[in-house]
Design an enzyme around this catalytic site. Structure first.
Site, PDB file in Angstrom:
ATOM      1  N   GLU A 266      85.173 -15.455   1.608  1.00  0.00           N
ATOM      2  CA  GLU A 266      85.855 -16.277   2.622  1.00  0.00           C
ATOM      3  C   GLU A 266      84.588 -17.258   3.079  1.00  0.00           C
ATOM      4  O   GLU A 266      83.996 -16.849   3.956  1.00  0.00           O
ATOM      5  CB  GLU A 266      86.630 -15.699   3.903  1.00  0.00           C
ATOM      6  CG  GLU A 266      87.659 -14.594   3.430  1.00  0.00           C
ATOM      7  CD  GLU A 266      88.913 -15.401   2.844  1.00  0.00           C
ATOM      8  OE1 GLU A 266      89.028 -16.694   2.973  1.00  0.00           O
ATOM      9  OE2 GLU A 266      89.830 -14.836   2.375  1.00  0.00           O
ATOM     10  N   CYS A 300      86.412 -21.537  10.417  1.00  0.00           N
ATOM     11  CA  CYS A 300      86.340 -21.893   9.082  1.00  0.00           C
ATOM     12  C   CYS A 300      87.485 -22.731   8.667  1.00  0.00           C
ATOM     13  O   CYS A 300      87.370 -23.558   7.894  1.00  0.00           O
ATOM     14  CB  CYS A 300      86.309 -20.611   8.152  1.00  0.00           C
ATOM     15  SG  CYS A 300      87.444 -19.423   8.565  1.00  0.00           S
TER      16      CYS A 300
END
Length: 508
Positions: A266, A300
């Site tokens: 990720e 993110c």
């Protein structure tokens, strides 16, 4: 506590003191490494100290985790789910102090801190149900009196390396599913959020102890890059989940793949919102504001690129700028604060360098762009008008900086959305079904998260979370992400007395 101890009595509620042992190994709190300080990013004052793990501590922990895996994998999956349910209850009982700790140590506002802890609780609840659904397919066999089906078994040990911006939620995405899948977990928390690592682990450890299960089913290690590298290269860990930058993620992937391990990555996001000419402007502006400013731009999934149809450009920019100028920046634990600090002083330097690069590449600062004079790491949320071709637009500046650009039609907007190396989250604001279905289809967004009329951030746990391209391709949390934490076997059983061969082969 430390020098920033005013009004921090809640830390005692979650087992934290002025000094803390930063590793839970084989059911014991022990660490022989250096002592580091947890720092409040709002003041840059010390909260408390934590002793980190050494590589010898790591080795002891891995040996114990390997042994514990032999016990844990034999526990029926629904029973494992019951343990995870108890973990969720333990976290739920400490929701408020844990949320306050996230706000204090990471820097996100209190509502987001509590929301993050709620996310790991939700993952526990989700995984309890999942523990009764780890089923494989039954496949029709072409051979008489044969049965073919899939069986899912544990991998063994799952390594989880998390980042500072979601210091416990990402653990939940991974650990809850890994545990119900019969794996033991080795967690390396972010070096700058060690108190969260310790506090969450204390609650998890108590559950295993109360149920007379090996403490080594869950191992936690506070430490630096040496511990992360040890996890990446360790052949005893078949799956490593890593959350962080694309640069470091590429190194993790290379190290793990060299030993034929698997990774869940990720990594960086450079997320875009597109506002079409038929959009609900009020809804769009509210969504952009949360997506770009929330968590001080340190998600993110933060919106970093805003593409506005030329017919609504001036209107949206005017409304958005007005919101930016009213935003309250300050102590994340205080009511009414919407923007807390950046996590570290180095993050402030990155912000300043980013603003310099923006100006050198022809960007115009509409609002913000400055650092607040204070003891903490506070910057002013920033809107920038800039060319879509500027190099900075292709990169992730992990701060509340929003690039605003024009487009003429849907095809151009989609091309702009897809023009960056990253591919995590994206959203479009429109009322036209034809636009919506093109956007989510094969000629639309190339991201792992493709939204319509909502922000790029704030994903629900029920869907698989992750992105494409330089975001790493990993999928965590919901949907069928659980399959990555288990080993699939295709099993064929001959219950007859003949030996028919597949494809009709006659062999002797």
């Amino acid at each position: 506590m430390g020098s920033d101890s005013n009004n921090l009595g809640f830390l005692k509620e979650i087992g934290l003191g002025a000094t803390n042992i930063g590793s839970f190994i084989n059911g014991q709190w022990k660490a022989n490494g250096p002592t580091v300080h947890s720092v409040n990013p709002s003041t840059n004052q010390v909260i408390a100290s934590v002793t980190e793990a050494t590589l010898d501590d790591y080795e002891e922990g891995l040996r114990a985790s390997s042994e514990a895996a032999k016990t844990w994998r034999t526990v029926p999956a629904p029973k494992r789910g019951e343990i995870v349910r108890q973990i969720g209850d333990a976290l739920r009982a400490k929701l408020d102090p844990l949320g306050r700790l996230v706000a204090l140590e990471m820097g996100k506002i209190l509502a987001e801190g509590i929301g993050e802890v709620q996310e790991i609780i939700d993952m526990c609840d989700y995984s309890v149900g999942l523990s009764r659904q780890l089923n494989g397919s039954i496949i029709p066999s072409e051979r008489p009196e044969h049965m073919m089906f899939e069986v899912w078994n544990p991998l063994g040990i799952v390594g989880v390396i998390t980042a500072f911006n979601f210091p416990c939620a990402v653990l939940g995405w991974n650990a809850c599913i890994a545990l119900v899948g019969g794996n033991t977990v080795v967690w390396k928390g972010a070096p700058t959020t060690p108190l969260i690592t310790v506090a969450v682990t204390k609650l998890i450890a108590e559950v295993f102890e109360r149920n007379n299960l090996p403490g080594a089913i869950f191992t936690a290690l506070c430490g630096g890059a040496d511990i992360g590298h040890a996890i990446a290269k360790d052949t005893r860990i078949p799956l490593v989940s890593f959350t962080g930058s694309s640069k470091v993620g590429a190194l993790v992937q290379q190290t793990v793949s060299q030993r034929f391990g698997k990774t869940l990555l990720e990594l960086s996001g450079n997320n875009a919102i597109i506002v079409m000419d038929d959009a609900d402007i009020t809804l769009a502006v509210r969504s952009i504001f949360f997506a770009a400013v929330g968590t001080a731009g340190q998600r993110c999934t933060t919106c970093r690129r805003l593409y506005l149809h030329e017919s609504v450009y001036a209107n949206v920019l005017e409304q958005l700028t007005a919101l930016y100028k009213q935003v309250k920046i300050g102590n994340p634990l205080e009511e009414g604060t919407l923007v807390g600090p950046l996590h570290t002083r180095s993050a402030v330097e990155n912000f300043k360098n980013g603003i310099s690069a923006i100006k050198s590449q022809g960007g115009k600062i509409v609002t913000g762009g400055s650092v607040l004079e204070s003891e903490g790491n506070f910057v002013v949320p920033t809107i920038v008008e800039i060319s879509a071709d500027a190099a900075v637009v292709k990169e992730e500046l992990f701060a509340p900086v929003l690039y605003v650009m024009k487009f003429k039609d849907l095809e151009e907007a989609i091309a702009l959305n897809n023009s960056v190396p990253q591919g995590l989250s994206s959203s479009i604001f429109t009322q036209k079904p034809s636009t919506i279905f093109k956007w989510i289809g094969p000629s639309g967004s190339d991201c792992g998260i493709v939204n319509v009329n909502i922000p790029t951030n704030g994903a629900e746990i029920g869907g698989a979370f992750g992105g494409e391209k330089a975001t790493g391709g990993g999928r965590e949390a919901g949907s069928d992400s659980w399959k990555q934490y288990m080993r699939r076997s295709t099993c064929t059983i001959n219950y007859g007395s003949e030996l028919p061969l597949a494809q009709g082969i006659n062999f002797g």
